[in-house]
Design a protein around this motif. Structure first.
Motif, PDB file in Angstrom:
ATOM      1  N   ASP A 141       0.809  -1.223   0.000  1.00 54.74           N
ATOM      2  CA  ASP A 141       0.000   0.000   0.000  1.00 54.74           C
ATOM      3  C   ASP A 141       0.841   1.271   0.000  1.00 54.74           C
ATOM      4  O   ASP A 141       0.415   2.299  -0.532  1.00 54.74           O
ATOM      5  N   ASP A 142       2.025   1.218   0.600  1.00 55.93           N
ATOM      6  CA  ASP A 142       2.895   2.400   0.595  1.00 55.93           C
ATOM      7  C   ASP A 142       3.238   2.796  -0.832  1.00 55.93           C
ATOM      8  O   ASP A 142       3.194   3.973  -1.198  1.00 55.93           O
ATOM      9  N   TYR A 143       3.581   1.798  -1.661  1.00 61.79           N
ATOM     10  CA  TYR A 143       3.919   2.106  -3.052  1.00 61.79           C
ATOM     11  C   TYR A 143       2.676   2.532  -3.836  1.00 61.79           C
ATOM     12  O   TYR A 143       2.732   3.462  -4.639  1.00 61.79           O
ATOM     13  N   LEU A 144       1.553   1.866  -3.606  1.00 61.64           N
ATOM     14  CA  LEU A 144       0.320   2.221  -4.313  1.00 61.64           C
ATOM     15  C   LEU A 144      -0.098   3.656  -3.998  1.00 61.64           C
ATOM     16  O   LEU A 144      -0.496   4.406  -4.897  1.00 61.64           O
ATOM     17  N   SER A 145       0.011   4.057  -2.739  1.00 62.62           N
ATOM     18  CA  SER A 145      -0.313   5.424  -2.348  1.00 62.62           C
ATOM     19  C   SER A 145       0.643   6.415  -3.011  1.00 62.62           C
ATOM     20  O   SER A 145       0.226   7.455  -3.540  1.00 62.62           O
ATOM     21  N   TYR A 146       1.911   6.098  -2.984  1.00 63.82           N
ATOM     22  CA  TYR A 146       2.939   6.931  -3.626  1.00 63.82           C
ATOM     23  C   TYR A 146       2.667   7.059  -5.123  1.00 63.82           C
ATOM     24  O   TYR A 146       2.740   8.160  -5.688  1.00 63.82           O
ATOM     25  N   SER A 147       2.309   5.947  -5.774  1.00 64.93           N
ATOM     26  CA  SER A 147       2.096   5.974  -7.228  1.00 64.93           C
ATOM     27  C   SER A 147       0.868   6.792  -7.620  1.00 64.93           C
ATOM     28  O   SER A 147       0.774   7.252  -8.753  1.00 64.93           O
ATOM     29  N   LYS A 148      -0.053   6.984  -6.696  1.00 67.56           N
ATOM     30  CA  LYS A 148      -1.222   7.829  -6.984  1.00 67.56           C
ATOM     31  C   LYS A 148      -0.856   9.309  -6.946  1.00 67.56           C
ATOM     32  O   LYS A 148      -1.526  10.130  -7.561  1.00 67.56           O
ATOM     33  N   LYS A 149       0.200   9.639  -6.221  1.00 66.64           N
ATOM     34  CA  LYS A 149       0.600  11.036  -6.058  1.00 66.64           C
ATOM     35  C   LYS A 149       1.661  11.483  -7.064  1.00 66.64           C
ATOM     36  O   LYS A 149       1.772  12.661  -7.369  1.00 66.64           O
ATOM     37  N   VAL A 150       2.484  10.532  -7.552  1.00 64.92           N
ATOM     38  CA  VAL A 150       3.655  10.882  -8.354  1.00 64.92           C
ATOM     39  C   VAL A 150       3.613  10.113  -9.680  1.00 64.92           C
ATOM     40  O   VAL A 150       3.477   8.889  -9.686  1.00 64.92           O
ATOM     41  N   ASN A 151       3.749  10.833 -10.794  1.00 60.88           N
ATOM     42  CA  ASN A 151       3.747  10.202 -12.123  1.00 60.88           C
ATOM     43  C   ASN A 151       5.028   9.399 -12.364  1.00 60.88           C
ATOM     44  O   ASN A 151       6.043   9.625 -11.718  1.00 60.88           O
ATOM     45  N   ARG A 152       4.961   8.509 -13.345  1.00 63.22           N
ATOM     46  CA  ARG A 152       6.119   7.684 -13.694  1.00 63.22           C
ATOM     47  C   ARG A 152       7.295   8.501 -14.200  1.00 63.22           C
ATOM     48  O   ARG A 152       8.408   8.381 -13.710  1.00 63.22           O
ATOM     49  N   PHE A 153       7.080   9.275 -15.258  1.00 60.41           N
ATOM     50  CA  PHE A 153       8.182   9.927 -15.961  1.00 60.41           C
ATOM     51  C   PHE A 153       8.062  11.449 -16.065  1.00 60.41           C
ATOM     52  O   PHE A 153       9.056  12.137 -16.197  1.00 60.41           O
ATOM     53  N   ILE A 154       6.846  11.954 -16.070  1.00 67.97           N
ATOM     54  CA  ILE A 154       6.618  13.373 -16.307  1.00 67.97           C
ATOM     55  C   ILE A 154       6.074  14.003 -15.020  1.00 67.97           C
ATOM     56  O   ILE A 154       5.039  13.559 -14.510  1.00 67.97           O
ATOM     57  N   PRO A 155       6.760  15.004 -14.489  1.00 65.74           N
ATOM     58  CA  PRO A 155       6.289  15.621 -13.249  1.00 65.74           C
ATOM     59  C   PRO A 155       4.889  16.215 -13.416  1.00 65.74           C
ATOM     60  O   PRO A 155       4.546  16.714 -14.488  1.00 65.74           O
ATOM     61  N   LYS A 156       4.109  16.127 -12.344  1.00 65.41           N
ATOM     62  CA  LYS A 156       2.797  16.767 -12.347  1.00 65.41           C
ATOM     63  C   LYS A 156       2.981  18.269 -12.314  1.00 65.41           C
ATOM     64  O   LYS A 156       3.857  18.776 -11.602  1.00 65.41           O
ATOM     65  N   VAL A 157       2.150  18.966 -13.045  1.00 65.48           N
ATOM     66  CA  VAL A 157       2.249  20.418 -13.102  1.00 65.48           C
ATOM     67  C   VAL A 157       1.626  21.040 -11.850  1.00 65.48           C
ATOM     68  O   VAL A 157       2.107  22.027 -11.336  1.00 65.48           O
ATOM     69  N   ILE A 158       0.594  20.417 -11.344  1.00 63.56           N
ATOM     70  CA  ILE A 158      -0.117  20.968 -10.180  1.00 63.56           C
ATOM     71  C   ILE A 158       0.463  20.413  -8.904  1.00 63.56           C
ATOM     72  O   ILE A 158       0.705  19.317  -8.681  1.00 63.56           O
TER      73      ILE A 158
END
Length: 158
Positions: A141-158
């Motif tokens: 769940d730690d990784y799943l939660s992290y993956s919901k917040k942070v994109n794979r390759f392209i930073p989120k703009v917001i």
């Protein structure tokens, strides 16, 4: 996973990056030798953007490898979610994608540009099938939660 119950230090990445680099070199060579049509924009702006992407790629790689001490964290089973890993989940692959896209922009043949999208697809599918599965198995769940917040390759703009 290895018998030490941590992620592989290198995984499939070096093979993918090696293959993609070789394909890019071949594509640029056949373009330069005019074995394929060359549709050049001859744009200084695109070439400058290509150099910027290469620099961003180098910065991402340095921050991922040196600042995050990723090998030590892999061996110690620490999920790194700060620093560059707080911006993108796979900064080493992102660095490579940015640098290769920069090289393709500098090569100045529009026919080669779809290679960046193909490489992104290859890396995305590979990450989902290999490294991200390993990360989910190890961190749950730690990784799943992290993956919901942070994109794979392209930073989120917001």
């Amino acid at each position: 996973m290895s018998e030490n119950n941590h992620l592989p230090l290198y995984g499939i990445g070096p093979y993918l990056i090696g293959a993609i680099t070789l394909m890019t070199i071949i594509a640029i060579m056949i373009s330069f030798l005019k074995y394929i049509p060359v549709y050049s924009l001859d744009s200084l702006i695109l070439k400058v953007f290509g150099v910027i992407l290469m620099i961003v790629g180098a910065v991402f790689w340095l921050r991922a490898v040196l600042n995050s001490d990723i090998q030590k964290n892999i061996v110690q089973n620490h999920l790194v979610t700060t620093g560059i890993y707080g911006i993108v989940r796979h900064p080493i692959y992102a660095a490579f994608l940015y640098a290769i896209t920069g090289v393709l922009l500098i090569a100045d043949n529009l026919i080669l540009m779809p290679l960046s999208i193909v490489y992104w697809l290859i890396l995305t599918l590979t990450m989902v099938k290999t490294e991200e599965r390993w990360l989910i198995d190890l961190y749950g769940d730690d990784y799943l939660s992290y993956s919901k917040k942070v994109n794979r390759f392209i930073p989120k703009v917001i």
